[in-house]
Design an enzyme around this catalytic site. Structure first.
Site, PDB file in Angstrom:
ATOM      1  N   LEU A   1      26.228  28.367  -4.398  1.00  0.00           N
ATOM      2  CA  LEU A   1      26.353  29.184  -5.600  1.00  0.00           C
ATOM      3  C   LEU A   1      26.607  30.655  -5.307  1.00  0.00           C
ATOM      4  O   LEU A   1      26.116  31.216  -4.333  1.00  0.00           O
ATOM      5  CB  LEU A   1      25.087  29.053  -6.440  1.00  0.00           C
ATOM      6  CG  LEU A   1      24.681  27.641  -6.873  1.00  0.00           C
ATOM      7  CD1 LEU A   1      23.477  27.699  -7.805  1.00  0.00           C
ATOM      8  CD2 LEU A   1      25.833  26.896  -7.528  1.00  0.00           C
TER       9      LEU A   1
ATOM     10  N   HIS B   1      28.969  31.182 -10.622  1.00  0.00           N
ATOM     11  CA  HIS B   1      28.208  30.016 -11.085  1.00  0.00           C
ATOM     12  C   HIS B   1      27.001  30.458 -11.920  1.00  0.00           C
ATOM     13  O   HIS B   1      26.690  29.866 -12.962  1.00  0.00           O
ATOM     14  CB  HIS B   1      27.684  29.202  -9.893  1.00  0.00           C
ATOM     15  CG  HIS B   1      28.738  28.662  -8.999  1.00  0.00           C
ATOM     16  ND1 HIS B   1      28.915  29.110  -7.707  1.00  0.00           N
ATOM     17  CD2 HIS B   1      29.672  27.697  -9.193  1.00  0.00           C
ATOM     18  CE1 HIS B   1      29.901  28.440  -7.139  1.00  0.00           C
ATOM     19  NE2 HIS B   1      30.387  27.582  -8.007  1.00  0.00           N
TER      20      HIS B   1
ATOM     21  N   ASP C   1      39.222  28.774 -12.371  1.00  0.00           N
ATOM     22  CA  ASP C   1      39.902  27.483 -12.257  1.00  0.00           C
ATOM     23  C   ASP C   1      40.557  27.163 -13.603  1.00  0.00           C
ATOM     24  O   ASP C   1      40.211  26.187 -14.270  1.00  0.00           O
ATOM     25  CB  ASP C   1      38.910  26.398 -11.855  1.00  0.00           C
ATOM     26  CG  ASP C   1      38.315  26.663 -10.481  1.00  0.00           C
ATOM     27  OD1 ASP C   1      39.079  26.766  -9.513  1.00  0.00           O
ATOM     28  OD2 ASP C   1      37.078  26.784 -10.379  1.00  0.00           O
TER      29      ASP C   1
ATOM     30  N   GLN D   1      42.194  23.723 -14.059  1.00  0.00           N
ATOM     31  CA  GLN D   1      41.142  22.715 -14.172  1.00  0.00           C
ATOM     32  C   GLN D   1      40.541  22.712 -15.569  1.00  0.00           C
ATOM     33  O   GLN D   1      40.341  21.644 -16.164  1.00  0.00           O
ATOM     34  CB  GLN D   1      40.058  22.988 -13.141  1.00  0.00           C
ATOM     35  CG  GLN D   1      38.826  22.097 -13.275  1.00  0.00           C
ATOM     36  CD  GLN D   1      37.802  22.394 -12.205  1.00  0.00           C
ATOM     37  OE1 GLN D   1      37.971  22.009 -11.064  1.00  0.00           O
ATOM     38  NE2 GLN D   1      36.732  23.086 -12.571  1.00  0.00           N
TER      39      GLN D   1
ATOM     40  N   VAL E   1      34.276  36.032 -12.717  1.00  0.00           N
ATOM     41  CA  VAL E   1      33.361  37.028 -12.164  1.00  0.00           C
ATOM     42  C   VAL E   1      33.934  37.496 -10.837  1.00  0.00           C
ATOM     43  O   VAL E   1      34.299  36.687  -9.987  1.00  0.00           O
ATOM     44  CB  VAL E   1      31.946  36.457 -11.983  1.00  0.00           C
ATOM     45  CG1 VAL E   1      31.026  37.480 -11.343  1.00  0.00           C
ATOM     46  CG2 VAL E   1      31.385  36.002 -13.338  1.00  0.00           C
TER      47      VAL E   1
ATOM     48  N   MET F   1      35.207  35.775  -7.256  1.00  0.00           N
ATOM     49  CA  MET F   1      34.175  35.121  -6.466  1.00  0.00           C
ATOM     50  C   MET F   1      34.514  33.652  -6.252  1.00  0.00           C
ATOM     51  O   MET F   1      34.963  32.959  -7.166  1.00  0.00           O
ATOM     52  CB  MET F   1      32.819  35.259  -7.153  1.00  0.00           C
ATOM     53  CG  MET F   1      32.272  36.671  -7.125  1.00  0.00           C
ATOM     54  SD  MET F   1      30.559  36.757  -7.668  1.00  0.00           S
ATOM     55  CE  MET F   1      30.225  38.492  -7.361  1.00  0.00           C
TER      56      MET F   1
ATOM     57  N   ARG G   1      34.759  29.691  -1.137  1.00  0.00           N
ATOM     58  CA  ARG G   1      35.642  29.729   0.024  1.00  0.00           C
ATOM     59  C   ARG G   1      35.840  31.139   0.577  1.00  0.00           C
ATOM     60  O   ARG G   1      36.412  31.300   1.653  1.00  0.00           O
ATOM     61  CB  ARG G   1      36.994  29.098  -0.322  1.00  0.00           C
ATOM     62  CG  ARG G   1      36.927  27.574  -0.494  1.00  0.00           C
ATOM     63  CD  ARG G   1      38.310  26.971  -0.638  1.00  0.00           C
ATOM     64  NE  ARG G   1      38.283  25.518  -0.562  1.00  0.00           N
ATOM     65  CZ  ARG G   1      38.219  24.712  -1.614  1.00  0.00           C
ATOM     66  NH1 ARG G   1      38.158  25.228  -2.829  1.00  0.00           N
ATOM     67  NH2 ARG G   1      38.196  23.397  -1.462  1.00  0.00           N
TER      68      ARG G   1
END
Length: 281
Positions: free
Chosen positions: A32, A36, A150, A153, A176, A184, A187
């Site tokens: 996280l 998240h 994403d 997605q 964020v 953020m 990866r």
């Protein structure tokens, strides 16, 4: 509280539902970061009970991708998630989610899964839609929370939920970023110091495109060129794609007329980063 089995999670949530409590779901692959945690805090503000899934889903990784090396730290995740307001961390094994003989998948077809990341990762979204459909079925939340980073997605999952008449509200929350603008991502930890310093060009390029868009440039090829030229200022940047599509349909456009997604995927060394920005009149 960590729960590792579907049976135990369902029993806990059945008790909560019987007492009239609402449930929010935050699907994650763990490791996280603040992105998240912002989803968890939003979910807690809008629901009585928040379930955060912490599951690195093998079906959304191609054989040559980083499933085995993807960063994991459940103890770290539990502390951060609990502090942010998660009531349950659902931490199943691969065998729990995909038992022996499991061969049923959920797949969204059409351009929405073939462009952007779908072009270079053809099996990716089949894995995403399958695991999220499973989580929706297991948790049965009123609301589920996803990040705008994403963006493709999120669009695919909204289409899935709409097409399959799922009685769940999907909420997409803002990206964020680090103080220097880098989106953020779990990866980001793969980046060397030099790669990390150059990766800030992604947000800078997108912001530049949005600025000229707001000043009257709505031609898609010109906007793409602006982004591409800016990114290539960094010698370590290896562009996968720079694209602009109508959003959320992801249909091809030549001019931004209503709302569009400007999205990039760029490799720095072995690390592939994505970022995006919304262009909207």
């Amino acid at each position: 509280m960590i729960i590792t089995t579907i049976k135990e999670l369902r029993a806990y949530l059945d008790t909560q539902r019987k007492s009239g409590k609402t449930i929010g779901l935050v699907p994650t692959m763990g490791f996280l970061h603040e992105g998240h945690l912002s989803l968890i805090r939003r979910a807690k503000a809008e629901n009585h009970i928040v379930v955060m899934s912490d599951f690195v889903n093998p079906t959304q990784f191609a054989p040559n991708e980083d499933f085995e090396s993807y960063p994991r730290n459940i103890e770290h995740d539990e502390q951060l998630a609990t502090d942010a307001g998660a009531d349950v961390i659902f931490y199943p094994s691969v065998e729990e989610m995909y038992p022996n003989g499991s061969s049923t998948f959920v797949e969204a077809e059409g351009d929405i899964t073939k462009v952007l990341c779908g072009a270079s990762r053809p099996s990716h979204f089949k894995g995403v839609t399958t695991v999220v459909a499973m989580l929706f079925n297991i948790v049965q939340p009123q609301k589920a929370y996803f990040g705008q980073k994403d963006a493709q997605q999120a669009a695919v999952l909204i289409k899935m939920a709409t097409d399959l008449h799922m009685n769940i509200e999907l909420i997409v929350c803002p990206i964020v970023r680090e103080e220097d603008g880098l989106a953020m991502s779990s990866r980001n930890t793969y980046l060397s110091a030099n790669e990390r310093a150059q990766a800030v060009i992604l947000n800078q390029a997108l912001v530049k495109a949005k600025t000229i868009f707001e000043n009257g440039e709505h031609n898609v090829p010109n906007l793409i060129k602006t982004i591409t030229d800016k990114i290539t200022e960094m010698p370590l940047a290896d562009i996968d794609y720079v694209s602009i599509y109508e959003y959320p349909s992801l249909k091809t456009i030549e001019t931004v007329k209503e709302k569009a997604l400007a999205a990039v995927a760029v490799r720095f060394g072995k690390t592939r980063l994505i970022d995006n920005i919304i262009l909207e009149k």
